[in-house]
Motif scaffolding. Sequence first.
Motif, PDB file in Angstrom:
ATOM      1  N   ILE A  20      30.691 -53.818  15.849  1.00  0.00           N
ATOM      2  CA  ILE A  20      30.646 -52.483  16.468  1.00  0.00           C
ATOM      3  C   ILE A  20      30.170 -51.439  15.453  1.00  0.00           C
ATOM      4  O   ILE A  20      29.513 -50.475  15.825  1.00  0.00           O
ATOM      5  N   LEU A  21      30.476 -51.668  14.167  1.00  0.00           N
ATOM      6  CA  LEU A  21      29.956 -50.759  13.143  1.00  0.00           C
ATOM      7  C   LEU A  21      28.437 -50.871  13.065  1.00  0.00           C
ATOM      8  O   LEU A  21      27.729 -49.866  12.907  1.00  0.00           O
ATOM      9  N   GLY A  22      27.931 -52.105  13.193  1.00  0.00           N
ATOM     10  CA  GLY A  22      26.482 -52.314  13.183  1.00  0.00           C
ATOM     11  C   GLY A  22      25.801 -51.591  14.331  1.00  0.00           C
ATOM     12  O   GLY A  22      24.739 -50.974  14.151  1.00  0.00           O
ATOM     13  N   LEU A  23      26.408 -51.646  15.515  1.00  0.00           N
ATOM     14  CA  LEU A  23      25.850 -50.925  16.665  1.00  0.00           C
ATOM     15  C   LEU A  23      25.871 -49.416  16.424  1.00  0.00           C
ATOM     16  O   LEU A  23      24.941 -48.698  16.807  1.00  0.00           O
ATOM     17  N   PHE A  24      26.917 -48.939  15.781  1.00  0.00           N
ATOM     18  CA  PHE A  24      27.032 -47.514  15.462  1.00  0.00           C
ATOM     19  C   PHE A  24      25.933 -47.092  14.496  1.00  0.00           C
ATOM     20  O   PHE A  24      25.342 -46.020  14.623  1.00  0.00           O
ATOM     21  N   ILE A  25      25.644 -47.963  13.515  1.00  0.00           N
ATOM     22  CA  ILE A  25      24.594 -47.673  12.534  1.00  0.00           C
ATOM     23  C   ILE A  25      23.212 -47.688  13.198  1.00  0.00           C
ATOM     24  O   ILE A  25      22.347 -46.858  12.889  1.00  0.00           O
ATOM     25  N   VAL A  26      23.016 -48.632  14.123  1.00  0.00           N
ATOM     26  CA  VAL A  26      21.720 -48.721  14.816  1.00  0.00           C
ATOM     27  C   VAL A  26      21.415 -47.422  15.559  1.00  0.00           C
ATOM     28  O   VAL A  26      20.306 -46.889  15.487  1.00  0.00           O
ATOM     29  N   SER A  27      22.405 -46.903  16.270  1.00  0.00           N
ATOM     30  CA  SER A  27      22.185 -45.641  16.990  1.00  0.00           C
ATOM     31  C   SER A  27      23.517 -44.967  17.265  1.00  0.00           C
ATOM     32  O   SER A  27      24.224 -45.328  18.220  1.00  0.00           O
ATOM     33  N   LYS A  28      23.846 -44.021  16.428  1.00  0.00           N
ATOM     34  CA  LYS A  28      25.075 -43.242  16.620  1.00  0.00           C
ATOM     35  C   LYS A  28      25.020 -42.483  17.945  1.00  0.00           C
ATOM     36  O   LYS A  28      26.027 -42.364  18.648  1.00  0.00           O
ATOM     37  N   LYS A  29      23.843 -41.997  18.289  1.00  0.00           N
ATOM     38  CA  LYS A  29      23.679 -41.207  19.505  1.00  0.00           C
ATOM     39  C   LYS A  29      23.929 -42.035  20.755  1.00  0.00           C
ATOM     40  O   LYS A  29      24.478 -41.545  21.750  1.00  0.00           O
ATOM     41  N   HIS A  30      23.516 -43.309  20.723  1.00  0.00           N
ATOM     42  CA  HIS A  30      23.606 -44.160  21.913  1.00  0.00           C
ATOM     43  C   HIS A  30      24.664 -45.255  21.754  1.00  0.00           C
ATOM     44  O   HIS A  30      24.586 -46.296  22.401  1.00  0.00           O
ATOM     45  N   ILE A  31      25.682 -45.007  20.921  1.00  0.00           N
ATOM     46  CA  ILE A  31      26.671 -46.045  20.634  1.00  0.00           C
ATOM     47  C   ILE A  31      27.402 -46.501  21.892  1.00  0.00           C
ATOM     48  O   ILE A  31      27.666 -47.690  22.069  1.00  0.00           O
ATOM     49  N   LEU A  32      27.713 -45.578  22.803  1.00  0.00           N
ATOM     50  CA  LEU A  32      28.441 -45.967  24.009  1.00  0.00           C
ATOM     51  C   LEU A  32      27.618 -46.926  24.866  1.00  0.00           C
ATOM     52  O   LEU A  32      28.135 -47.916  25.390  1.00  0.00           O
ATOM     53  N   LYS A  33      26.330 -46.649  24.992  1.00  0.00           N
ATOM     54  CA  LYS A  33      25.451 -47.531  25.771  1.00  0.00           C
ATOM     55  C   LYS A  33      25.316 -48.895  25.103  1.00  0.00           C
ATOM     56  O   LYS A  33      25.290 -49.928  25.776  1.00  0.00           O
ATOM     57  N   LEU A  34      25.243 -48.907  23.775  1.00  0.00           N
ATOM     58  CA  LEU A  34      25.139 -50.175  23.047  1.00  0.00           C
ATOM     59  C   LEU A  34      26.408 -50.997  23.198  1.00  0.00           C
ATOM     60  O   LEU A  34      26.353 -52.227  23.334  1.00  0.00           O
ATOM     61  N   LEU A  35      27.552 -50.333  23.193  1.00  0.00           N
ATOM     62  CA  LEU A  35      28.817 -51.047  23.376  1.00  0.00           C
ATOM     63  C   LEU A  35      28.915 -51.630  24.784  1.00  0.00           C
ATOM     64  O   LEU A  35      29.405 -52.749  24.970  1.00  0.00           O
ATOM     65  N   VAL A  36      28.453 -50.880  25.760  1.00  0.00           N
ATOM     66  CA  VAL A  36      28.416 -51.397  27.143  1.00  0.00           C
ATOM     67  C   VAL A  36      27.552 -52.649  27.207  1.00  0.00           C
ATOM     68  O   VAL A  36      27.944 -53.663  27.809  1.00  0.00           O
ATOM     69  N   ALA A  37      26.378 -52.600  26.594  1.00  0.00           N
ATOM     70  CA  ALA A  37      25.476 -53.757  26.583  1.00  0.00           C
ATOM     71  C   ALA A  37      26.131 -54.959  25.903  1.00  0.00           C
ATOM     72  O   ALA A  37      26.022 -56.097  26.387  1.00  0.00           O
ATOM     73  N   ALA A  38      26.833 -54.719  24.782  1.00  0.00           N
ATOM     74  CA  ALA A  38      27.497 -55.807  24.060  1.00  0.00           C
ATOM     75  C   ALA A  38      28.593 -56.436  24.921  1.00  0.00           C
ATOM     76  O   ALA A  38      28.763 -57.664  24.934  1.00  0.00           O
ATOM     77  N   CYS A  39      29.347 -55.608  25.657  1.00  0.00           N
ATOM     78  CA  CYS A  39      30.389 -56.122  26.549  1.00  0.00           C
ATOM     79  C   CYS A  39      29.782 -56.998  27.649  1.00  0.00           C
ATOM     80  O   CYS A  39      30.329 -58.059  27.983  1.00  0.00           O
ATOM     81  N   ILE A  40      28.679 -56.541  28.206  1.00  0.00           N
ATOM     82  CA  ILE A  40      28.007 -57.310  29.271  1.00  0.00           C
ATOM     83  C   ILE A  40      27.526 -58.655  28.742  1.00  0.00           C
ATOM     84  O   ILE A  40      27.694 -59.696  29.390  1.00  0.00           O
ATOM     85  N   ILE A  41      26.943 -58.649  27.548  1.00  0.00           N
ATOM     86  CA  ILE A  41      26.446 -59.901  26.948  1.00  0.00           C
ATOM     87  C   ILE A  41      27.599 -60.860  26.688  1.00  0.00           C
ATOM     88  O   ILE A  41      27.514 -62.065  26.966  1.00  0.00           O
ATOM     89  N   ALA A  42      28.715 -60.327  26.148  1.00  0.00           N
ATOM     90  CA  ALA A  42      29.872 -61.172  25.856  1.00  0.00           C
ATOM     91  C   ALA A  42      30.412 -61.807  27.135  1.00  0.00           C
ATOM     92  O   ALA A  42      30.680 -63.013  27.177  1.00  0.00           O
ATOM     93  N   TYR A  43      30.551 -60.992  28.185  1.00  0.00           N
ATOM     94  CA  TYR A  43      31.090 -61.530  29.433  1.00  0.00           C
ATOM     95  C   TYR A  43      30.095 -62.447  30.139  1.00  0.00           C
ATOM     96  O   TYR A  43      30.491 -63.375  30.856  1.00  0.00           O
ATOM     97  N   ALA A  44      28.808 -62.214  29.934  1.00  0.00           N
ATOM     98  CA  ALA A  44      27.803 -63.122  30.500  1.00  0.00           C
ATOM     99  C   ALA A  44      27.939 -64.506  29.872  1.00  0.00           C
ATOM    100  O   ALA A  44      27.855 -65.530  30.569  1.00  0.00           O
ATOM    101  N   GLY A  45      28.148 -64.543  28.569  1.00  0.00           N
ATOM    102  CA  GLY A  45      28.361 -65.817  27.890  1.00  0.00           C
ATOM    103  C   GLY A  45      29.628 -66.499  28.368  1.00  0.00           C
ATOM    104  O   GLY A  45      29.662 -67.721  28.567  1.00  0.00           O
ATOM    105  N   TRP A  46      30.690 -65.697  28.564  1.00  0.00           N
ATOM    106  CA  TRP A  46      31.961 -66.236  29.057  1.00  0.00           C
ATOM    107  C   TRP A  46      31.793 -66.804  30.465  1.00  0.00           C
ATOM    108  O   TRP A  46      32.269 -67.909  30.770  1.00  0.00           O
ATOM    109  N   GLY A  47      31.090 -66.070  31.311  1.00  0.00           N
ATOM    110  CA  GLY A  47      30.859 -66.534  32.669  1.00  0.00           C
ATOM    111  C   GLY A  47      29.962 -67.758  32.720  1.00  0.00           C
ATOM    112  O   GLY A  47      30.196 -68.690  33.505  1.00  0.00           O
TER     113      GLY A  47
END
Length: 386
Positions: free
Chosen positions: A172-199
């Motif tokens: 999550i720190l890496g996502l914050f570094i990539v784009s502080k401005k869009h961190i919330l959107k990046l976290l949403v994307a990461a959650c979707i990817i994680a749950y896609a793998g789980w599913g």
Amino acid sequence: MNTLEFNLQSKDNNFNLIRALAALAVIFSHSFILAEGSVTKGDPISSFFGTVISGLAVDIFFLLSGILVTKSLIDRNSIKVFTISRVFRIFPALLASILFCILIVGPLSTNLGLVEYLFHPETKSFLINNMFLFDRIIQFSLPGVFQDLPYPVAVNGSLWSLPWEVLMYSSILGLFIVSKKHILKLLVAACIIAYAGWGARHIFGIEVISPVSLKLITMFYTGVAFYLLRHKIRMTWLTTAIVVAGYLIVKDMSIAKLIWPATLCYTTLAFAYLLKGAILKYNQLGDYSYGLYIYSFPIQQLLVMYFAPSAWVLFFLSTFLTTVCAMLSWRYIEKPCMRLKNTFLPSSKTVKESEPINLVDQLKAENKELRNEVEALKMELELNKQ
């Protein structure tokens, strides 16, 4: 409205107690493994949960980390503050635990001479390989230590999950570094990817990474998802009962695995925030969970070596001794280091702590500015008319 967002603002919660109980669950599960030397047999409670209870405890650790660590990053809005806070929380106590294993557990249990043991290359590598928590080089053995036990060689098997904890923080720190401005959107994307793998694994049987790795990532990012949806999640006992009942109804269906992380997360949060009264006094004691987790395994192995107790006796003896170590660790290492970290953080007099990133607040602020500009234009028009 009793939302998760509202509860996250309060310090009246049972997180310390929940983490301590999770750590005790790890000790309980390990007692049967280490006393009997069987990983597959498990503990007496495993059959009820359908998994080894220590695994369930680790799931809870990762769920809570996902919520609270994400909150810390978003609230403080600072790479430096986040990094220093995590380093001072994890590594001083970890180093003390590693030295405990090398300087106390090792000499008491090695079949080598003391000098040979201390200067053995494997002793040095135990310190170096474990103090930085890189997953691929975690070392569980010390030279000549615990060679003939039911569960041989392993000095501190509990270390296995800590590199994954640090990796999740780093993600999550890496996502914050990539784009502080869009961190919330990046976290949403990461959650979707994680749950896609789980599913993909539990619905279609597709395995991209190992099941253990996938589970830890999913648990952590389920916690992240709960934080992102905090303003929509209501915390009530009625909802808790519905969530638990719903899971029990589909427990034997394929969907059960899919909804398990969210079910466990909501239930854990319910006990954290909805239980009130005298139980909250536990917080006055401190947060002993980390000490319980990192000291229990070597203490249990020592008890097995010297006394060969039954699993139940091992649980009670090791719980007592480990609690003593955890209390000392909290009082003399963890708590002082958490205070010490403030000397490395920017002074509030010179650097104002950033405001939490909140899209709703940002829109409100922008709307207020627009209203002010409109009012200023109206006044200017009135003056021109006059």
